[in-house]
Write a protein that holds these residues in place. Structure first.
Motif, PDB file in Angstrom:
ATOM      1  N   MET A 118      -1.506   2.615  -8.207  1.00 19.44           N
ATOM      2  CA  MET A 118      -2.840   2.703  -7.562  1.00 19.44           C
ATOM      3  C   MET A 118      -3.636   3.840  -7.542  1.00 19.44           C
ATOM      4  SD  MET A 118      -3.321  -0.381  -6.549  1.00 19.44           S
ATOM      5  CE  MET A 118      -4.568  -0.279  -5.546  1.00 19.44           C
ATOM      6  N   SER A 119      -2.991   5.000  -8.215  1.00 20.85           N
ATOM      7  CA  SER A 119      -3.385   6.363  -8.476  1.00 20.85           C
ATOM      8  C   SER A 119      -4.206   6.986  -7.140  1.00 20.85           C
ATOM      9  CB  SER A 119      -4.564   6.250  -9.462  1.00 20.85           C
ATOM     10  OG  SER A 119      -3.930   5.663 -10.808  1.00 20.85           O
ATOM     11  N   GLY A 120      -3.556   6.669  -5.897  1.00 20.01           N
ATOM     12  CA  GLY A 120      -4.075   7.299  -4.752  1.00 20.01           C
ATOM     13  C   GLY A 120      -5.172   6.514  -4.352  1.00 20.01           C
ATOM     14  N   ARG A 121      -5.713   5.288  -4.847  1.00 20.54           N
ATOM     15  CA  ARG A 121      -7.045   4.582  -4.592  1.00 20.54           C
ATOM     16  C   ARG A 121      -6.344   3.324  -3.827  1.00 20.54           C
ATOM     17  NH1 ARG A 121      -9.522   0.186  -6.426  1.00 20.54           N
ATOM     18  NH2 ARG A 121      -8.312   0.488  -8.413  1.00 20.54           N
ATOM     19  N   ARG A 122      -6.771   3.085  -2.489  1.00 19.97           N
ATOM     20  CA  ARG A 122      -6.354   1.939  -1.815  1.00 19.97           C
ATOM     21  C   ARG A 122      -7.390   1.009  -1.627  1.00 19.97           C
ATOM     22  NH1 ARG A 122      -1.738   1.605   1.263  1.00 19.97           N
ATOM     23  NH2 ARG A 122      -3.019   1.099   3.173  1.00 19.97           N
ATOM     24  N   LYS A 123      -7.266  -0.177  -2.349  1.00 18.23           N
ATOM     25  CA  LYS A 123      -8.330  -1.199  -1.986  1.00 18.23           C
ATOM     26  C   LYS A 123      -7.784  -2.118  -1.244  1.00 18.23           C
ATOM     27  CE  LYS A 123     -10.953  -4.781  -4.518  1.00 18.23           C
ATOM     28  NZ  LYS A 123     -11.087  -5.213  -5.986  1.00 18.23           N
ATOM     29  N   GLU A 124      -9.032  -2.847  -0.200  1.00 19.07           N
ATOM     30  CA  GLU A 124      -8.439  -3.842   0.513  1.00 19.07           C
ATOM     31  C   GLU A 124      -8.727  -5.099  -0.338  1.00 19.07           C
ATOM     32  OE1 GLU A 124      -9.890  -6.030   4.961  1.00 19.07           O
ATOM     33  OE2 GLU A 124     -11.224  -4.427   3.928  1.00 19.07           O
ATOM     34  N   ILE A 125      -7.729  -6.017  -0.119  1.00 23.03           N
ATOM     35  CA  ILE A 125      -7.841  -7.480  -0.571  1.00 23.03           C
ATOM     36  C   ILE A 125      -7.717  -8.358   0.512  1.00 23.03           C
ATOM     37  CG2 ILE A 125      -6.637  -9.022  -1.830  1.00 23.03           C
ATOM     38  CD1 ILE A 125      -7.422  -6.877  -3.449  1.00 23.03           C
ATOM     39  N   LYS A 126      -8.703  -9.236   0.714  1.00 23.02           N
ATOM     40  CA  LYS A 126      -8.888 -10.069   1.613  1.00 23.02           C
ATOM     41  C   LYS A 126      -8.124 -11.431   1.321  1.00 23.02           C
ATOM     42  CE  LYS A 126     -13.487  -8.352   3.328  1.00 23.02           C
ATOM     43  NZ  LYS A 126     -14.786  -8.606   3.242  1.00 23.02           N
ATOM     44  N   GLU A 130       0.861  -5.681  -0.464  1.00 23.64           N
ATOM     45  CA  GLU A 130       1.173  -4.627   0.329  1.00 23.64           C
ATOM     46  C   GLU A 130       1.971  -3.503  -0.294  1.00 23.64           C
ATOM     47  OE1 GLU A 130       1.448  -4.309   5.066  1.00 23.64           O
ATOM     48  OE2 GLU A 130       3.157  -5.378   4.215  1.00 23.64           O
ATOM     49  N   ASP A 131       3.237  -4.104  -1.109  1.00 22.45           N
ATOM     50  CA  ASP A 131       3.936  -3.023  -1.887  1.00 22.45           C
ATOM     51  C   ASP A 131       3.236  -2.543  -3.098  1.00 22.45           C
ATOM     52  OD1 ASP A 131       6.762  -2.530  -2.465  1.00 22.45           O
ATOM     53  OD2 ASP A 131       6.112  -3.375  -4.486  1.00 22.45           O
ATOM     54  N   ALA A 132       2.151  -3.144  -3.404  1.00 19.48           N
ATOM     55  CA  ALA A 132       1.442  -2.565  -4.481  1.00 19.48           C
ATOM     56  C   ALA A 132       0.566  -1.494  -4.158  1.00 19.48           C
ATOM     57  CB  ALA A 132       0.810  -3.846  -5.255  1.00 19.48           C
ATOM     58  N   GLY A 133       0.312  -1.351  -2.745  1.00 14.87           N
ATOM     59  CA  GLY A 133      -0.530  -0.437  -2.358  1.00 14.87           C
ATOM     60  C   GLY A 133      -1.791  -0.752  -1.826  1.00 14.87           C
ATOM     61  N   PHE A 134      -1.999  -2.079  -1.736  1.00  9.34           N
ATOM     62  CA  PHE A 134      -3.200  -2.833  -1.333  1.00  9.34           C
ATOM     63  C   PHE A 134      -3.283  -2.742   0.212  1.00  9.34           C
ATOM     64  CE2 PHE A 134      -3.006  -4.541  -5.455  1.00  9.34           C
ATOM     65  CZ  PHE A 134      -4.376  -4.093  -6.173  1.00  9.34           C
ATOM     66  N   ILE A 135      -4.611  -2.658   0.735  1.00 11.72           N
ATOM     67  CA  ILE A 135      -4.783  -2.785   2.372  1.00 11.72           C
ATOM     68  C   ILE A 135      -4.946  -4.241   2.445  1.00 11.72           C
ATOM     69  CG2 ILE A 135      -6.046  -2.123   4.248  1.00 11.72           C
ATOM     70  CD1 ILE A 135      -7.029   0.287   2.768  1.00 11.72           C
TER      71      ILE A 135
END
Length: 619
Positions: free
Chosen positions: A1-9, A256-261
């Motif tokens: 994710m290169s430090g970027r955390r995106k929210e997935i609904k 969640e494991d992949a770094g998404f919110i």
């Protein structure tokens, strides 16, 4: 994710969970019990509440669908969770085309009833059929989401779908859904498709909807999220996986494991929804869920049949298997199993699909391809030729009445069309269907029926006229209860074979004519030994020739009120259309295979017939 955390609904497709498993969805009283626990799970931003076959199901129950939609959507509206529905473009929320004025009223009513988002798709991915959906949705106050009906062929490339999304957005769509209805979209291709759309349209919402049937959907959901999707559709136990959708817990943990919110899950509420859904299955819904629909099946990668139709498919196979085995037994041939028939069908779909112009295998065209394939299988088993029976709905697709097919038609199909003097249509499909609301207003006035709040009863009548009349008369509720009891009796009979003392033959009187009928009971020994002429057989039948039913289904003398039914004394010639049989959700024209004068009509309008039943007597 290169430090970027995106929210997935996340969106719960509670309606589709049921429809992809069997015939029905829960009653409104059951839906109201499960609504608050769904809200309490806490991780859903959207819930699919209605659309598709939802309202027809309510009518079949004998319940008012307008009351159901208003009550079911209200808790989600109050909680700030968006509600979404599925609509079929030219077909609205039924299986056949809908006049423009009825389509326009639908969006207005659905918004007023509490539905926020219209997910509109066209079975052939024809933009011209969805232009009015986007226009009417926005005029009615809904969010217009365009669904790309995903399938996998040499014509349905990533670039094709990216350009299709462009066309939909240009016509007024506000969101894009990747509708992977068969779950056969390959994960890498789905990722590239979503990235292509995202690069061109950085600000729109992209939602991924994938069925789990062949096993790709978990990986596809991850690729969708990584490449720009905002929302992922999920199901949950006891109806996740199989022909349904990937489970909430799996998708949530993976993202969640992949770094998404992703929002936290209240497991107590999750277990409550799970428990209630199982209770509904145990109550009666399980009677309509084939156990095979609860399994994933990689064999479906080839034919690409969608999860949403597997419930009806297994029911069709069950009835057709009985018909085939009766014929095989009569002709001293070995019987086949349901698995044998299923594999033959899968192989035939792969043969038929490209020859019918590669229509995306989504409602209603998946049914058309499946029906043509199953009819071919039945004919081939009996030593006959392919394409000997193509239903009227499929001919409508072939001849362009739903829009242009992406691929060319097979030469054999073109020959058949020419032989039957079928005319091809190249205009706008909506123009074939004149406005009808005024006609239905007059009918309702004559019957003394109220148009309902926001004209919602008028909409229901115009959208589902036959089902609505059966609902109003009480016939629907009665028939549903009879069907429930028959299925429960069948289930009991399977466990207590031979313990029920029921008549095997009786004589009945229909309008003064006496008929002897053979009676069999599903699941009992008598069923497998029932008469090959199991429909009405006249006790007065003497010398003459008979036209036989070419398939099982519901017999009709006319297909609509404008037709004139044949009657005793009419002369018929070979090739004349003499009646219709509704089978596998479509109408099949029955043509005379011999000439003569009608001496007797042996089946009543609306009665069930088996293949090879005598339907018309000629002299």
């Amino acid at each position: 994710m290169s430090g970027r955390r995106k929210e997935i609904k996340l969106a719960l497709v509670y309606r589709d969970m049921w429809q992809s498993s069997g015939k029905y969805v829960p009653r409104v009283d059951q839906l109201l019990r499960v609504a608050q626990p769904i809200i309490d799970i806490g991780c859903f931003d959207r819930v699919e509440t209605n659309g598709g076959g939802f309202e027809q199901v309510n009518l079949l129950f004998g319940q008012n669908p307008n009351i159901a939609v208003r009550k079911w959507t209200q808790p989600f509206n109050d909680a700030g969770i968006q509600t979404q529905m599925l609509e079929r473009g030219l077909n609205g929320i039924r299986m056949s085309p809908v006049p423009a004025d009825v389509r326009k009223l639908m969006f207005k009513v659905k918004k007023l009833q509490g539905t926020d988002i219209s997910r509109s798709f066209d079975g052939l991915n024809n933009p011209q059929n969805l232009e009015l959906s986007f226009k009417y949705a926005k005029e009615g106050g809904m969010i217009a989401q365009a669904a790309l009906s995903l399938t996998y062929s040499k014509l349905h490339t990533v670039d094709y779908y990216i350009k299709l999304a462009d066309a939909y957005l240009e016509l007024g769509a506000e969101e894009i859904c990747i509708k992977d209805m068969a779950g056969i979209g390959r994960p890498d291709s789905i990722g590239r498709l979503i990235k292509g759309i995202r690069d061109r349209h950085p600000d729109i919402i992209i939602q991924y909807h994938g069925h789990s049937t062949p096993g790709f959907s978990v990986a596809s959901s991850l690729e969708a999220a990584r490449n720009g999707a905002d929302i992922i559709d999920v199901g949950m136990e006891p109806l996740s996986w199989g022909t349904g959708h990937a489970d909430l817990l799996t998708i949530h943990a993976m993202l969640e494991d992949a770094g998404f919110i992703v929002k936290d899950i209240n497991m107590d509420a999750y277990m409550k929804v799970r428990q209630l859904s199982q209770e509904f299955i145990d109550d009666f819904l399980g009677l309509y869920i084939n156990p095979k629909n609860r399994y994933m099946n990689s064999l479906l990668i080839g034919p690409g049949l969608p999860g949403g139709m597997m419930g009806s498919l297994m029911a069709d196979l069950e009835s057709n298997l009985s018909s085939v085995n009766k014929w095989l037994t009569k002709n001293d041939k070995d019987n086949i199993t349901q698995d044998d028939l299923l594999i033959k069908l899968f192989e035939e779909v792969k043969y038929v699909w490209p020859r019918l112009g590669y229509p995306p295998l989504v409602t209603p065209f998946s049914q058309y391809v499946k029906n043509a394939s199953l009819m071919n299988v039945m004919q081939l088993i009996k030593g006959r030729e392919r394409w000997s029976m193509i239903d009227e709905n499929t001919w409508g697709m072939i001849t362009g009445k739903s829009g242009k097919l992406l691929g060319p038609l097979d030469a054999k199909i073109m020959e058949l069309a020419e032989a039957q003097k079928r005319e091809f249509y190249t205009g706008k499909p909506q123009d074939l269907y004149a406005d009808e609301l005024d006609m239905y207003k007059e009918k309702m006035k004559e019957k003394g029926w109220d148009f309902g709040q926001d004209d919602e009863e008028l909409l229901e009548y115009a959208m589902h006229p036959k089902q609505y009349e059966d609902f109003k008369s009480g016939k629907a509720a009665k028939s549903f209860q009879e069907d429930i009891e028959e299925r429960r009796m069948k289930a009991n009979a399977l466990h207590t074979s031979g313990a029920i003392d029921l008549p095997s033959e009786m004589t009945i009187d229909v309008n003064g004519s006496k008929y002897k009928v053979q009676v069999s009971y599903p699941g009992t020994e008598a069923d497998s030994q029932s008469s090959e002429n199991g429909a009405l057989m006249s006790s007065e039948s003497g010398p003459g020739t008979f036209i036989l039913a070419p398939l099982e289904g519901k017999f009709y003398l006319t297909k609509d009120t404008s037709d004139t039914a044949i009657k005793k004394g009419d002369k018929v010639s070979i090739g004349d259309t003499i009646a219709y049989i509704e089978s596998m959700k479509v109408i099949n024209a029955i043509t005379a295979d011999k000439s003569g004068t009608v001496s007797e009509i042996l089946i009543t309008h609306g009665a069930e017939v088996d293949e090879d039943d005598q339907i018309i007597k000629l002299v």
